[in-house]
Design an enzyme around this catalytic site. Structure first.
Site, short mmCIF file in Angstrom:
data_model
loop_
_atom_site.label_atom_id
_atom_site.label_comp_id
_atom_site.label_asym_id
_atom_site.label_seq_id
_atom_site.Cartn_x
_atom_site.Cartn_y
_atom_site.Cartn_z
N ILE A 10 0.82 -1.22 0.00
CA ILE A 10 0.00 0.00 0.00
C ILE A 10 0.86 1.28 0.00
O ILE A 10 0.42 2.32 -0.49
CB ILE A 10 -1.01 -0.01 1.18
CG1 ILE A 10 -2.18 0.91 0.86
CG2 ILE A 10 -0.36 0.34 2.50
CD1 ILE A 10 -3.39 0.70 1.73
N ASN A 23 -3.71 1.47 15.48
CA ASN A 23 -4.31 1.14 16.79
C ASN A 23 -4.80 2.45 17.41
O ASN A 23 -4.51 3.53 16.89
CB ASN A 23 -3.32 0.40 17.69
CG ASN A 23 -2.07 1.23 17.90
OD1 ASN A 23 -2.12 2.35 18.41
ND2 ASN A 23 -0.93 0.70 17.47
N GLY A 31 2.92 -4.40 11.25
CA GLY A 31 2.10 -4.62 10.05
C GLY A 31 2.08 -3.44 9.10
O GLY A 31 3.11 -2.78 8.88
N VAL A 32 0.91 -3.17 8.57
CA VAL A 32 0.79 -2.10 7.57
C VAL A 32 1.06 -0.74 8.22
O VAL A 32 1.62 0.18 7.59
CB VAL A 32 -0.59 -2.19 6.87
CG1 VAL A 32 -1.74 -1.75 7.73
CG2 VAL A 32 -0.58 -1.42 5.57
N ASP A 33 0.72 -0.60 9.49
CA ASP A 33 0.96 0.63 10.24
C ASP A 33 2.46 0.96 10.24
O ASP A 33 2.88 2.09 9.92
CB ASP A 33 0.43 0.41 11.68
CG ASP A 33 0.27 1.68 12.47
OD1 ASP A 33 0.50 2.77 11.90
OD2 ASP A 33 -0.09 1.60 13.67
N GLY A 118 -4.89 -8.77 10.02
CA GLY A 118 -3.55 -9.21 10.41
C GLY A 118 -3.51 -9.45 11.90
O GLY A 118 -4.16 -10.36 12.43
N ALA A 119 -2.80 -8.57 12.61
CA ALA A 119 -2.62 -8.71 14.06
C ALA A 119 -3.95 -8.77 14.81
O ALA A 119 -4.04 -9.43 15.85
CB ALA A 119 -1.78 -7.55 14.57
N1 AR6 Z 1 0.54 -3.11 2.20
C1 AR6 Z 1 -0.69 -3.63 2.16
N2 AR6 Z 1 -1.16 -4.49 3.09
C2 AR6 Z 1 -0.32 -4.84 4.11
C3 AR6 Z 1 1.00 -4.32 4.22
C4 AR6 Z 1 1.42 -3.42 3.20
N3 AR6 Z 1 2.65 -2.87 3.21
N4 AR6 Z 1 1.57 -4.86 5.32
C5 AR6 Z 1 0.66 -5.67 5.88
N5 AR6 Z 1 -0.48 -5.67 5.14
P1 AR6 Z 1 -2.20 -5.50 10.18
P2 AR6 Z 1 -4.65 -5.07 11.76
C6 AR6 Z 1 -1.76 -6.40 5.35
O1 AR6 Z 1 -1.68 -6.47 11.15
O2 AR6 Z 1 -4.99 -6.52 11.68
C7 AR6 Z 1 -0.56 -2.81 13.92
O3 AR6 Z 1 0.49 -3.09 14.78
C8 AR6 Z 1 -1.71 -7.64 6.16
O4 AR6 Z 1 -1.32 -8.75 5.32
O5 AR6 Z 1 -1.27 -4.51 9.62
O6 AR6 Z 1 -5.72 -4.08 11.52
C9 AR6 Z 1 -1.40 -1.63 14.38
O7 AR6 Z 1 -0.63 -0.65 15.05
C10 AR6 Z 1 -3.16 -7.78 6.60
O8 AR6 Z 1 -3.94 -8.42 5.60
O9 AR6 Z 1 -3.44 -4.63 10.79
C11 AR6 Z 1 -2.39 -2.29 15.29
O10 AR6 Z 1 -1.88 -2.46 16.58
C12 AR6 Z 1 -3.63 -6.33 6.71
O11 AR6 Z 1 -2.61 -5.54 6.09
C13 AR6 Z 1 -2.63 -3.61 14.66
O12 AR6 Z 1 -1.45 -3.91 13.92
C14 AR6 Z 1 -3.86 -5.81 8.11
O13 AR6 Z 1 -2.88 -6.33 8.99
C15 AR6 Z 1 -3.77 -3.56 13.67
O14 AR6 Z 1 -4.04 -4.84 13.20
#
Ligand code: AR6
Length: 338
Positions: A10, A23, A31-33, A118-119
């Site tokens: 993204i 969060n 993760g994406v954050d 994700g998380a």
């Molecule tokens: N581009 C697109 N999608 C992505 C990328 C990227 N670069 N990286 C990961 N994903 P998550 P959540 C996908 O865990 O479940 C954080 O620590 C990943 O494969 O990022 O909403 C925050 O600070 C998954 O399908 O977000 C919160 O504490 C999706 O993004 C917590 O994680 C979401 O995964 C939020 O958890």
């Protein structure tokens, strides 16, 4: 195309806004954050510090800094706790509120990650269904290019059962290009049909002997139809189905500007994927889809996997363009409506 699913990081998306699955502190994470904060640079965290956090289901915007997008819209998804803690409603609100903010900011395009998948542990398939439904509802009343960005191993985006059924349909119907025997059999069948039609012609003439006037007018209709261009045929079908232009292009996942071009230019040459999207919006059956495709110089082919998948949906009278595109994406095929 208003709604597309793409495979991408993204942080590489050149849309007006991207959405961060943050969060409630809005102070970064994994993760994406984490990826968004790394790519945007430290100024993003500085701006986030002034936002005072964010509740689950809500969204807040910042600038994009070193990212290619103008804005980052931070939203906080629900943590999955089994599904009975309003997770669906909260997740739906994340998409809806982010889209409303994007619209307020004047964005023409936005990219989402799969929030909470994700998380936060939201089951992926259900997360995709909520995303599609919130985005689809928003597009009913608004215009925007919206991308759902899947990353890494996120590949199959339809349920196991549907995936299995389509896979079986492909196995039964997909014909490899150099299947000579089948082709020859096909040619033979065509010759037989031609012979039968020729033999039937005098009998047909006798049947219609007393009603040549009707035959003439039927022939006139056929001639008029044959002279129609793709655009004229499309507009006639829209009228015949009692649809409005807006209903049609929304159901086809086609943007308003492209539709206006087709409407105002009777000789417009559309892409095949555009024609297929209209066939879906008009809920045409297989022969009618073939006819519309032919007008634009194309055909539904058993040797093209994406055609076989679209045919599966037409045969099952499932005309939901988002589901069809999710299926095409799952089988690594280009989406329709583009
Ligand atoms: N581009 C697109 N999608 C992505 C990328 C990227 N670069 N990286 C990961 N994903 P998550 P959540 C996908 O865990 O479940 C954080 O620590 C990943 O494969 O990022 O909403 C925050 O600070 C998954 O399908 O977000 C919160 O504490 C999706 O993004 C917590 O994680 C979401 O995964 C939020 O958890």
């Amino acid at each position: 195309m208003p709604f597309s699913i793409v495979r991408n990081d993204i942080t590489k998306m050149h849309t007006d806004a991207i959405v961060n699955a943050a969060n409630s502190s809005l102070l970064g994470g994994g993760g994406v954050d984490g990826a968004i904060h790394r790519a945007a640079g430290p100024k993003l965290l500085e701006e986030c510090r002034g936002l005072g956090g964010c509740a689950a289901g809500q969204a807040k915007a910042t600038k994009g800094y070193d990212l290619p997008c103008r804005y980052v819209i931070h939203t906080v998804g629900p943590v999955w706790e089994g599904g009975s803690h309003s997770e669906r409603d909260i997740l739906y609100s994340c998409y809806k509120n982010s889209l409303l903010i994007a619209e307020e900011l004047g964005c023409g395009s936005i990219a989402f990650p799969l929030i909470s998948a994700g998380a936060y542990g939201y089951p992926r398939q259900e997360a995709i269904e909520v995303a599609s439904s919130a985005i689809g509802d928003f597009l009913e009343a608004h215009e925007m290019d919206i991308y759902l960005t899947l990353f890494g191993r996120d590949t199959v985006v339809i349920g196991k059962k549907l995936f299995g059924e389509i896979k079986q349909y492909i196995d039964d119907n997909y014909v490899k290009q150099h299947d000579d025997i089948r082709r020859r059999t096909g040619m033979f069948a065509n010759l037989m049909a031609y012979g039968e039609a020729k033999a039937a012609a005098p009998r047909m003439a006798a049947v219609y002997e007393d009603s040549y006037a009707d035959v003439d007018s039927a022939l006139d209709d056929i001639l008029v139809r044959e002279e129609e261009t793709f655009s004229q045929q499309l507009l006639r079908l829209i009228d015949e189905k009692g649809l409005t232009d807006v209903q049609t292009y929304k159901k086809a996942n086609i943007d308003r500007k492209l539709f206006s071009k087709i409407r105002s230019n009777k000789d417009y040459t559309p892409k095949k994927s555009t024609v297929l999207a209209f066939a879906i919006a008009l809920e045409l059956d297989v022969p009618q889809t073939q006819e519309l495709l032919e007008k634009a110089g194309y055909a539904l082919s058993p040797s093209i996997k994406s055609d076989v998948i679209v045919k599966y949906f037409i045969s099952h009278r499932n005309f939901d363009i988002f589901t069809i595109n999710q299926a095409l994406f799952s089988f690594d095929q280009s989406l329709i409506g583009v």
